[in-house]
Design a protein around this motif. Structure first.
Motif, mmCIF file in Angstrom:
data_model
loop_
_atom_site.group_PDB
_atom_site.id
_atom_site.type_symbol
_atom_site.label_atom_id
_atom_site.label_comp_id
_atom_site.label_asym_id
_atom_site.label_seq_id
_atom_site.Cartn_x
_atom_site.Cartn_y
_atom_site.Cartn_z
ATOM 1 N N UNK A 1 -10.619 1.600 44.673
ATOM 2 C CA UNK A 1 -9.204 1.996 44.657
ATOM 3 C C UNK A 1 -9.001 3.178 43.726
ATOM 4 N N UNK A 2 -8.263 4.189 44.184
ATOM 5 C CA UNK A 2 -7.956 5.376 43.385
ATOM 6 C C UNK A 2 -6.471 5.658 43.339
ATOM 7 N N UNK A 3 -5.635 4.754 43.877
ATOM 8 C CA UNK A 3 -4.198 5.020 43.933
ATOM 9 C C UNK A 3 -3.556 4.700 42.595
ATOM 10 N N UNK A 4 -2.305 5.130 42.436
ATOM 11 C CA UNK A 4 -1.558 4.883 41.204
ATOM 12 C C UNK A 4 -1.201 3.410 41.094
ATOM 13 N N UNK A 5 -1.045 2.940 39.832
ATOM 14 C CA UNK A 5 -0.655 1.552 39.617
ATOM 15 C C UNK A 5 0.714 1.251 40.240
ATOM 16 N N UNK A 6 1.562 2.268 40.408
ATOM 17 C CA UNK A 6 2.893 2.047 40.980
ATOM 18 C C UNK A 6 2.797 1.660 42.448
ATOM 19 N N UNK A 7 1.610 1.971 43.051
ATOM 20 C CA UNK A 7 1.416 1.628 44.457
ATOM 21 C C UNK A 7 0.775 0.268 44.645
ATOM 22 N N UNK A 8 0.488 -0.438 43.566
ATOM 23 C CA UNK A 8 -0.099 -1.764 43.694
ATOM 24 C C UNK A 8 0.817 -2.750 44.410
ATOM 25 N N UNK A 9 2.133 -2.479 44.369
ATOM 26 C CA UNK A 9 3.065 -3.396 45.014
ATOM 27 C C UNK A 9 2.963 -3.341 46.533
ATOM 28 N N UNK A 10 2.258 -2.336 47.074
ATOM 29 C CA UNK A 10 2.104 -2.223 48.515
ATOM 30 C C UNK A 10 0.698 -2.592 48.963
ATOM 31 N N UNK A 11 -0.050 -3.236 48.104
ATOM 32 C CA UNK A 11 -1.442 -3.559 48.395
ATOM 33 C C UNK A 11 -1.601 -5.070 48.478
ATOM 34 N N UNK A 12 -2.349 -5.534 49.466
ATOM 35 C CA UNK A 12 -2.534 -6.966 49.637
ATOM 36 C C UNK A 12 -3.479 -7.568 48.589
ATOM 37 N N UNK A 13 -4.192 -6.723 47.831
ATOM 38 C CA UNK A 13 -5.011 -7.225 46.725
ATOM 39 C C UNK A 13 -4.181 -7.599 45.509
ATOM 40 N N UNK A 14 -2.902 -7.190 45.482
ATOM 41 C CA UNK A 14 -2.059 -7.393 44.310
ATOM 42 C C UNK A 14 -1.717 -8.863 44.145
ATOM 43 N N UNK A 15 -1.745 -9.332 42.893
ATOM 44 C CA UNK A 15 -1.413 -10.715 42.554
ATOM 45 C C UNK A 15 -0.432 -10.688 41.384
ATOM 46 N N UNK A 16 0.688 -11.421 41.530
ATOM 47 C CA UNK A 16 1.711 -11.495 40.492
ATOM 48 C C UNK A 16 1.905 -12.950 40.120
ATOM 49 N N UNK A 17 1.889 -13.235 38.835
ATOM 50 C CA UNK A 17 2.147 -14.585 38.351
ATOM 51 C C UNK A 17 3.237 -14.531 37.288
ATOM 52 N N UNK A 18 3.538 -15.678 36.700
ATOM 53 C CA UNK A 18 4.652 -15.764 35.765
ATOM 54 C C UNK A 18 4.490 -14.909 34.540
#
Length: 553
Positions: free
Chosen positions: A465-482
């Motif tokens: 991955x070489x994209x900006x961290x701001x684009x992580x919200x559009x990636x299926x690899x992204x994981x968000x927890x509490x």
């Protein structure tokens, strides 16, 4: 036929104007120093007449009479002789003299009115059909009828031949004649249904002619008179659909032909060219002949009044309750009777047609121009405003959804993302697990505001991955927890601050997808208490650290 070119639309208008002018001249003649010539007339004379009319009638009628005087002073050679200031003063409108159109009925009230009228017209049609069947049986086999039916059929045959009523009790005479002719109580439901089905105002309906032309059993062509179109434009030809058999009460052409057939025997007696002809009880008149009994009810005046309240009361029609059904003491309040006003009925029909066409006024303006339809029928109608506000609210929601989708169409690694495709772990305040997934936890590596399942393999490019961290919200690899919530809330606040530093298009292009993912896909998964605790822990978002220096606002 040549169209009329004058401005006096009815005999009643001409008589009213003549009476006002006569009253004005008699008033001037009684002044201590009356003007002897038109050029001697002054504004004070007109003011004095206006005050005189105010003392004898209401303010509204006084203004109308003053304007009627202005019509006299501007007519013919008079306008060249009367001073200009007098003409201007007599013509001016008073405060509040611009008429405010009445609002229409609600959908429920309109439905009740039309349903009641249609049921009455069905009863009238069945009444005539039953009479025709009785007469036919009497002519073919009178012996098969019992004595009351044979006596009634004999009278009906005589009535059909002569058009005159037998000399019996007036009440029984009207009931008997109603089986062969349209009578006065029938007019209210017939007018209501004609206005509702044709969309014409009641004045135009009253002046419908009997002459018409049938076009291939599918439509009927009728010449309609509408006086409010202006001089030289009173007449217009309309083509109305007849409809299928049995649907006569739902199509304008079918209803017109039904009324034409029902009032045909009456027109033969009254010799009128109007569609309308009724039989009236000649009680109290000197002449009991057919000319006194069969009349065109709207031949001399269009403002003939009927007992509308009696008709609505007979059907038990009630107005909608806009307030709670009980008062403060818990006592049930009585519903108000529904008042029948043909102007409101016409407005309701125009509103219903406008709604059915989605508010497209050029198609909805069938009997009026678009400005007249809006100004006189739609603008002041509360039900139209409520409907329009609902349409606007729905359009705003649709536009907002489109804006969200558009803002999130960010190209990431050659793939267009339209939604948050990552994983949201609810109910876990600890860090996302790393290493082996032995207990079913999600293996991921921490990023700026979330975690990443596999930084070495982007889902779109299958490369590191070489994209900006701001684009992580559009990636299926992204994981968000509490435990990411404080960082996300800080990022949200920072994005909100930058909204005032950038144009809407640029802000949406840069941050729209991230903002939408945070507020529509991530935060709603957590409880308000969790979000509140995270807001207390929110710090810096570190947005500037993940952007290139030349990209900073």
């Amino acid at each position: 036929m040549a169209a009329p070119t004058g401005t006096w639309r009815t005999v009643a208008t001409a008589r009213h104007n003549w009476g006002v002018w006569r009253d004005f001249i008699l008033f001037l003649a009684e002044l201590p120093v009356p003007p002897v010539r038109p050029d001697a007339l002054t504004v004070e004379h007109v003011k004095a007449y206006h005050a005189y009319r105010q003392s004898r009638s209401s303010e509204a009628y006084a203004w109308k009479d003053r304007q009627c005087v202005g019509v006299l002073l501007r007519s013919g050679e008079m306008k060249r002789l009367v001073p200009a200031d007098v003409l201007a003063f007599a013509r001016a409108r008073g405060v509040g003299q611009v008429p405010v159109p009445k609002s229409g009925y609600s959908d429920g009230e309109l439905h009740r009115l039309v349903t009641a009228a249609r049921s009455d017209v069905v009863a009238i049609r069945n009444r005539f059909a039953k009479s025709c069947v009785l007469i036919e049986k009497f002519r073919e086999a009178p012996g098969q009828l019992d004595e009351p039916d044979r006596r009634a059929a004999s009278l009906l045959v005589e009535i059909a031949a002569t058009g005159e009523a037998p000399r019996i009790v007036p009440k029984d005479r009207r009931e008997l004649m109603s089986k062969q002719f349209v009578v006065l109580p029938d007019l209210v439901p017939l007018l209501v249904l004609m206005v509702a089905v044709t969309g014409l105002n009641v004045e135009s309906v009253k002046e419908l002619p009997a002459a018409h032309r049938i076009l291939g059993d599918r439509a009927v062509e009728v010449e309609v008179l509408k006086r409010r179109r202006g001089s030289g434009r009173w007449h217009t030809t309309v083509t109305w659909e007849v409809g299928q058999p049995g649907r006569e009460l739902h199509t304008p052409g079918g209803l017109y032909l039904l009324l034409h057939r029902l009032m045909g025997p009456g027109r033969d007696c009254s010799q009128t060219e109007s569609l309308w002809s009724i039989w009236r009880n000649p009680t109290g008149t000197r002449d009991g002949s057919r000319l006194a009994s069969h009349v065109a009810p709207f031949a001399t005046r269009l403002d003939s009044t009927f007992n509308n309240a009696k008709w609505t009361r007979r059907h038990g029609l009630l107005a909608d309750q806009l307030s709670p059904p009980s008062d403060g003491d818990g006592v049930q309040s009585s519903a108000k009777e529904l008042l029948l006003e043909f102007n409101r009925l016409k407005t309701s029909v125009d509103v219903r047609r406008t709604k059915s066409l989605g508010g497209y006024l050029p198609s909805a303006a069938r009997t009026n121009t678009v400005p007249v339809l809006y100004r006189n029928y739609l603008r002041n109608d509360p039900y139209t405003r409520d409907w329009a506000e609902e349409i606007i609210a729905e359009a705003m929601v649709d536009a907002e959804q489109v804006a969200h989708v558009t803002a999130r169409r960010e190209t990431v690694g050659g793939k267009t993302s339209r939604r948050f495709t990552g994983t949201v772990i609810v109910g876990q305040d600890n860090h996302v697990a790393t290493g082996t997934n032995a207990e079913g936890c999600v293996d991921a590596t921490e990023a700026a505001w979330s975690a990443c399942r596999n930084p070495a393999r982007h889902p779109a490019s299958e490369k590191p991955c070489t994209v900006s961290f701001i684009d992580c919200f559009s990636c299926e690899n992204s994981v968000v927890s509490g435990h990411h919530l404080p960082q996300l809330i800080a990022l949200s606040d920072d994005l909100a601050n930058r909204r005032g530093m950038l144009s809407s298009d640029e802000w949406g292009h840069r941050y729209g997808s991230a903002w939408d993912a945070i507020h529509r896909d991530i935060l709603p998964k957590f409880t308000p208490a969790e979000v509140g605790r995270a807001r207390e822990l929110a710090g810096e978002s570190s947005l500037e650290l993940v952007e290139e220096p030349w990209e900073s606002p």
